[in-house]
Design an enzyme around this catalytic site. Sequence first.
Site, PDB file in Angstrom:
ATOM      1  N   HIS A  30       1.801   6.899   2.559  1.00  0.00           N
ATOM      2  CA  HIS A  30       1.105   8.167   2.378  1.00  0.00           C
ATOM      3  C   HIS A  30       1.447   9.166   3.465  1.00  0.00           C
ATOM      4  O   HIS A  30       2.240   8.901   4.363  1.00  0.00           O
ATOM      5  CB  HIS A  30      -0.398   7.948   2.240  1.00  0.00           C
ATOM      6  CG  HIS A  30      -1.008   7.281   3.435  1.00  0.00           C
ATOM      7  ND1 HIS A  30      -1.211   7.937   4.605  1.00  0.00           N
ATOM      8  CD2 HIS A  30      -1.440   6.004   3.623  1.00  0.00           C
ATOM      9  CE1 HIS A  30      -1.752   7.096   5.475  1.00  0.00           C
ATOM     10  NE2 HIS A  30      -1.896   5.923   4.911  1.00  0.00           N
TER      11      HIS A  30
ATOM     12  N   HIS B  34       1.413   8.403   7.173  1.00  0.00           N
ATOM     13  CA  HIS B  34       2.587   7.706   7.686  1.00  0.00           C
ATOM     14  C   HIS B  34       3.749   8.664   7.900  1.00  0.00           C
ATOM     15  O   HIS B  34       4.628   8.403   8.713  1.00  0.00           O
ATOM     16  CB  HIS B  34       3.002   6.573   6.746  1.00  0.00           C
ATOM     17  CG  HIS B  34       2.013   5.444   6.722  1.00  0.00           C
ATOM     18  ND1 HIS B  34       1.402   5.025   5.577  1.00  0.00           N
ATOM     19  CD2 HIS B  34       1.523   4.675   7.723  1.00  0.00           C
ATOM     20  CE1 HIS B  34       0.568   4.040   5.871  1.00  0.00           C
ATOM     21  NE2 HIS B  34       0.623   3.809   7.160  1.00  0.00           N
TER      22      HIS B  34
ATOM     23  N   LYS C  74       0.864  -1.186   0.000  1.00  0.00           N
ATOM     24  CA  LYS C  74       0.000   0.000   0.000  1.00  0.00           C
ATOM     25  C   LYS C  74       0.894   1.226   0.000  1.00  0.00           C
ATOM     26  O   LYS C  74       2.025   1.166   0.465  1.00  0.00           O
ATOM     27  CB  LYS C  74      -0.881   0.006   1.260  1.00  0.00           C
ATOM     28  CG  LYS C  74      -1.861  -1.141   1.331  1.00  0.00           C
ATOM     29  CD  LYS C  74      -3.265  -0.629   1.597  1.00  0.00           C
ATOM     30  CE  LYS C  74      -4.229  -1.782   1.744  1.00  0.00           C
ATOM     31  NZ  LYS C  74      -4.611  -1.976   3.149  1.00  0.00           N
TER      32      LYS C  74
END
Length: 574
Positions: free
Chosen positions: A134, A137, A131
Amino acid sequence: MLNIKKNLSKIIASKLQNDKYDEAFIEGLISVPPDEKLGDYALPCFRVSDGKNPKEKAAELCALLTGDDDSRDFFAKIDVVGAYLNFYLNRAKISSAIVSEILDAGENYGKSREGENKKVIVEFSSPNIAKPFHIGHLCSTAIGNSLSRIYDFLGYDVVRINHIGDWGTQFGKLISAYKRWGNREAILKAPMDELLKIYVRFHEEAKEHPELEDEARHYFNLLENNDPEITELWQFFVDASLSEFNRMYKKLDISFDSFAGESFYSDKMPEIVDILKEKGLLEESDGALVVRFDDPNMPPCIIIKSDGSTIYATRDIAAAVYRKRHYDFHKNIYVVGTPQTLHFKQVFSVIRKMGYSWADDCVHVGFGYVRFPDRAISTRNGDVVLLEDVLNESVSKTEEIIKNNGTYDQIENVEEAVSKIGIGAVLFEFLKNGRERDIIFDLEKMLDFEGESGPYVQYTYARGRSVLRKAAENNISFDDADYSLLTEDGEYQLIKVLERIQNVVRDASAKNEPYIVTRYIIEIAKNFNKFYNSTNVLKSDPDIRKARLGLIKAVTIVIKEMLYLIGVGVVEKM
Ligand code: ARG
């Protein structure tokens, strides 16, 4: 190290000679007057009057403090104002002690050993395999990195853990998607884009073909049972993603001691389930096994789902137990967004119910959202703002600004400098306010060299360094400077700010709030610029000039140390 407030409290306590009014108590009472003209510190004497008339007590204490040789030297003057004592300290003494201390200690100035032999785990970043990394994070990454450096500064033994999201039913979906539409070459070329693409496709197709969900469950089951082919595929996804993440960490100058992610705990969960069963804590609920809490506002914590699989929370419980056994932590910190507040409450409560009192040493350090009001950042994958895009954009804007300023060609290793400024600007902004407040992403503000920004502070540092270079070029040395000459308002205020370093870092650690350090850096920079703009250092009288150069060096030392604590680098020129 010298701690003015502590020293003052100690002197006062020694004169009061009353167990009730010990040093710590006095320290709590002492305040900084709102206006510098009212002195350095003030003490409300009605809090230490022990039934006496507070005004009389103030006069009495003043006489005691100015009457003996030991303490007299510490003060320039003490004013009695009603029931208050206003203290004006001996500037020459304070300046000399602090500046010498900073120059002697160098980059160790302010560090302490109070955390010695105490392990603090800081779990942060923790992105998910396959994933995108982004912007959320980045919050965890910036705050966690800063906290780990803050604890390290105070002497704690810090363990940085990246609790990678590498387990769970979504991997069944990913494997199913890969088997249907995956392409190894494409994934190797652009792992995150490609993996996300097939994952999204799985969800779309599963809407029309719900049997895909069964297939995914089947694959996750195989994974949980160590099926070699499926495990190999999973490992491929993990490695491809990690190499992407590591690129980000390198850019940010961040490292970890452990990447033990969720999968690491998959074989450690049966024991947890056994303990819960043994202690009679598991109850059935619609086929699932849950732990219930006394607090009616707390929903039960699911340990085993109705299909028999364990979940996120179970892995977190296993992880905490493992960490306690393996590291015997003093504190176990989780830097994770506030949407997971309930999750951590449940996890810590289950651990407490299991009878482990160290549940109280587990701390969830939450943070708010990043908002993009003007949508200035491109979003490659739907609505997700990727960290890499944000950093790249900031670096390229920085380059533009420096080119417009006309200094680009004078900077050595200009690419490295530009990247430190561009990335530093983002980190600085992310750590500037209380972490639970939302961050409004505004690149222009972040890169405003005159605002309260990373570049502003880096520029202040570079200014200081440039004066020191000039002095060196002119063979002006200040090794034998007399820092007691630094008694003017601007100099003295600046020195007093520098003295607070340890209290500031301690406060930041106690609240797990890096912004306390960021604000402190801004305060230093502002005080430095005020001093610097009103003094011509190189043209001062030679003795004063030496002392001021020493002060400037002290300022650059402290700014560099403090920027390091928030993960931001310095540049010599900009
Ligand atoms: N991987 C999770 C996410 O991206 C964060 C993990 C937080 N840490 C934990 N111990 N649960 O939301």
